[in-house]
Design a protein around this motif. Structure first.
Motif: not given
Ligand SMILES: Cc1ncc(C[n+]2csc(CCOP(=O)(O)OP(=O)(O)O)c2C)c(N)n1
Ligand code: SF4
Ligand SMILES: [Mg+2]
Lengths: 273, 358
Positions: A76-81, A86-88, A90-91, B186, B197-199, B213
């Motif tokens: 997840t450290a890469f989801s904003n990188n 990207v759509l995050q 849940l687990h 998206l 973009k990021l959601v 974050y």
């Protein structure tokens, strides 16, 4: 590396501080990764696997036609990188979330990145159902056999003999049950177009994994159904082994149960493996 | 005008499609099942997608993805199924993903689940409660507008009666075309531009901005959003004959229709009885309830559960007059929420009692 250590003799891991005398000679950050520095552990296999994914996307010209759906784990450290949308999720929930995106925007290359704990423990039914529906997405599972993020606990893929925080002497079947082979499970489901298992413990396997990613996305682009790539990744921290021993530990302790190779492909010709 | 006789569930489906909903996912459970059936036949002809999700967990996951990809999307279920969805509903509020959730309840035992949120964390979901199929069209359209406006899940509460009562709907009602995808959603196209973009429920600050974050900042932002939403949504209620009422009834949904009958029966006899029917259960119409209570002798809450909305009524009345519940826990043996003792006669008798004794 099969030597077992008692908890009180655990290896002290090297710090990730850059040596003071180091100089940067070049920047090999791929275009689709924003910042090259990351905060995962030294020797972690996940950044290498993610690089293989973005390299495939770049190679196939899909950068502006992709949506990545991340699970929750160390990756997840890469989801904003990433310089890919990207759509995050849940687990455990990435395959259903990716399904929603793909059904609304069928032209896109929608893919998930999940750990083994995320995909196979918390949300195993999601990927199985998505596969059976023939959902036209790519699902990627980074398999280190531990919940790396929570501190190295046993997952359903942990192999017999593998050290984890709560099987510190190694998993044994009598006490902890048996490992599940996820790629094999998916390979027998009608509705999948491509299934492979790669690894990032040596240069050969990294190159092979990249080809698998290219094939997985190619199958997705051809509308062949769900593509699945499992990647064996090092987790020296969760395995309680020294960083430089982790690649061999992967080969000796994990790859025997989770064999590397292409398990199923509807492509007319695979990349030479 | 073309009027059609439809089952309440079809009225829900008709209203959703009419509001531009083009993605629906669900898992069967009475009394939600028929809504799913109607969506399965109504969506494909207009180019929409209805998913037979393999579980409620997957249904809400699919809707999370569809809404983030720009569609007006909805799911729903009944008590147990909604319990399974709560993690996603709670986190969608943090991620700024708006969609509509039908809470087709059995009885009214899920009032707390709907209005307090069954999930974790400091979030809220607007809750709309039609009193019957006739009001469904308007409130479903409002629910989608609120979900878009506040980027937050919005609940619409129905029940077994509403799902299965047959009503006339205006077949010529305006059917909205899907609205364009909002700018934050998206479609892949921002990839490779240096600003993809990021959601995410973890926030939207990216590492290239030098921060990554920042959960403290994100939760503070979410908290502000929640406050804005709470202030920005006008609470709604319908009041009947409350001005001079000695006994004020408060009831929502199907129960309010029984209460309406009782009020008109007793008013015909010249008895001073009134009714407040909350339409938004969150935000709760506190001012309307307080105004109706003023000058009355007693406020009586008529709900088909052991007493849940009564807490909100007490918080509205703030001790000005006594607030009592007119019911204990009741259900039928099928547990579909059709209480054997919910009846106009029974309620009339209770209210007469109050008029005489209180
Ligand atoms: C519902 C839920 N349960 C538990 C967690 C805690 N949790 C976060 S990451 C994680 C495990 C991740 O393991 P894996 O998917 O294998 O990824 P890795 O960290 O090994 O890359 C867990 C259990 C969570 N975030 N959500
Ligand atoms: S704990 Fe394991 S998976 Fe997580 S960053 Fe460290 S090495 Fe990688
Ligand atoms: Mg793992």
């Amino acid at each position: 590396m099969t030597e077992r250590r008692r908890p009180d003799e655990l290896a002290i891991l090297p710090s990730d501080e850059v040596p003071t005398d180091a100089t940067r000679v070049a920047d090999f950050t791929p275009d689709l990764i924003d910042v090259g520095e990351h905060h995962l552990c030294p020797g972690c296999g996940e950044p290498i696997a993610i690089r293989a994914v973005v390299d495939a996307i770049a190679l196939l010209g899909l950068a502006d036609k992709s949506v990545a759906v991340f699970g929750i784990g160390c990756s997840t450290a890469f989801s904003n990188n990433l310089d890919v949308e990207v759509l995050q999720a849940l687990h455990g929930r990435a395959p259903s979330v990716a399904t929603g995106v793909a059904r609304v925007r069928p032209g896109l290359a929608v893919f998930t990145i999940q750990g083994d704990g995320d995909m196979a423990n918390e949300g195993l039914q999601e990927v199985l159902h998505a596969a059976a529906r023939g959902e036209n997405i790519v699902c990627i599972m980074l398999n280190n056999g531990v919940f790396g993020e929570t501190g190295g606990h046993l997952t359903v893929t942990t192999t017999i003999g593998q050290r984890t925080k709560n099987t510190i002497e190694g998993r044994n079947a009598a006490e902890h049950g048996h490992p599940m082979r996820i790629a094999e499970m998916l390979a027998q489901i009608d509705g999948v177009g491509y299934v492979a298992r790669g690894a990032v413990n040596d240069a050969g396997n990294v190159a092979r994994t990249k080809r698998m990613m290219v094939d997985a996305f190619t199958a997705q682009q051809q509308g062949l159904g769900l593509s699945f790539v499992e990647v064996l990744t090092m987790c020296p921290t969760g395995w309680f082994v020294p960083t430089d021993e982790a690649p061999d530990y992967l080969a000796e302790t994990i790859a025997g149960t989770h064999g590397v190779g292409v398990l199923r492909s509807a492509l007319e010709s695979d990349s030479p493996g | 005008m073309t009027t059609r006789l439809v089952e309440g569930s079809e009225a829900f489906a008709h209203a959703m499609v009419g509001a531009g909903c083009r993605f629906f996912a669900g898992y069967p459970m009475t009394p939600f099942t028929e809504v799913l059936e109607h969506m399965a036949s109504a969506l494909p002809p207009v180019g929409g997608v209805c998913m037979n999700a393999e579980s409620e967990l997957e249904a809400v996951g699919m809707v999370w993805g569809a809404a983030a990809a720009g569609a007006r999307a909805a799911t729903g279920s009944t008590g147990q199924g909604l319990s399974l969805m709560q993690e996603s509903i709670a986190e969608a509020a943090l991620a700024g993903i708006g969609f509509v959730v039908l809470n087709m309840a059995r009885g009214q035992g899920d009032y707390f689940q709907a209005t307090r949120g069954g999930g974790h964390g400091d979030y809220r979901t607007p809750v709309l409660a039609p009193s019957g199929p006739a009001e469904v069209g308007e409130l479903i359209a409002d629910a989608f507008d609120l979900a878009d406006r506040w980027r937050n899940p919005v609940l619409v509460v129905g029940d077994y009666y509403m799902a299965h009562t047959w009503v006339d709907v205006d077949g010529a009602e305006e059917m909205l075309e899907p609205r364009p995808a909002p700018a934050w959603t998206l479609d892949g196209s921002s990839g490779g531009t240096g600003g993809a973009k990021l959601v995410s429920p973890l926030g939207t600050t990216k590492q290239r901005d030098g921060v990554g974050y920042d959960l403290a900042a994100h939760y503070e932002h979410a908290d502000q959003q929640r406050r804005n939403m709470a202030e920005g949504i006008a609470p709604r209620a319908e009041t009947t004959d409350t001005d001079d009422a000695e006994v004020v009834l408060v009831a929502y949904g199907t129960m309010a229709r029984y209460a309406e009958s009782v009020v008109s029966l007793l008013r015909a006899e010249g008895r001073a009885v009134g009714l407040v029917r909350p339409i938004t259960l969150w935000p709760f119409p506190e001012a309307a309830v307080a105004a109706a209570a003023e000058g009355s002798r007693i406020v009586a809450v008529y709900e088909n559960n052991a007493g849940q909305m009564i807490d909100d009524v007490k918080l509205s009345v703030l001790g000005a007059v006594p607030v009592i519940g007119l019911n204990g826990y009741r259900t039928d043996s099928s547990a579909f929420g059709i209480s054997p003792d919910v009846s106009v006669e029974q309620l009339t008798a209770s209210v007469r009692d109050l008029l005489e004794t209180s």
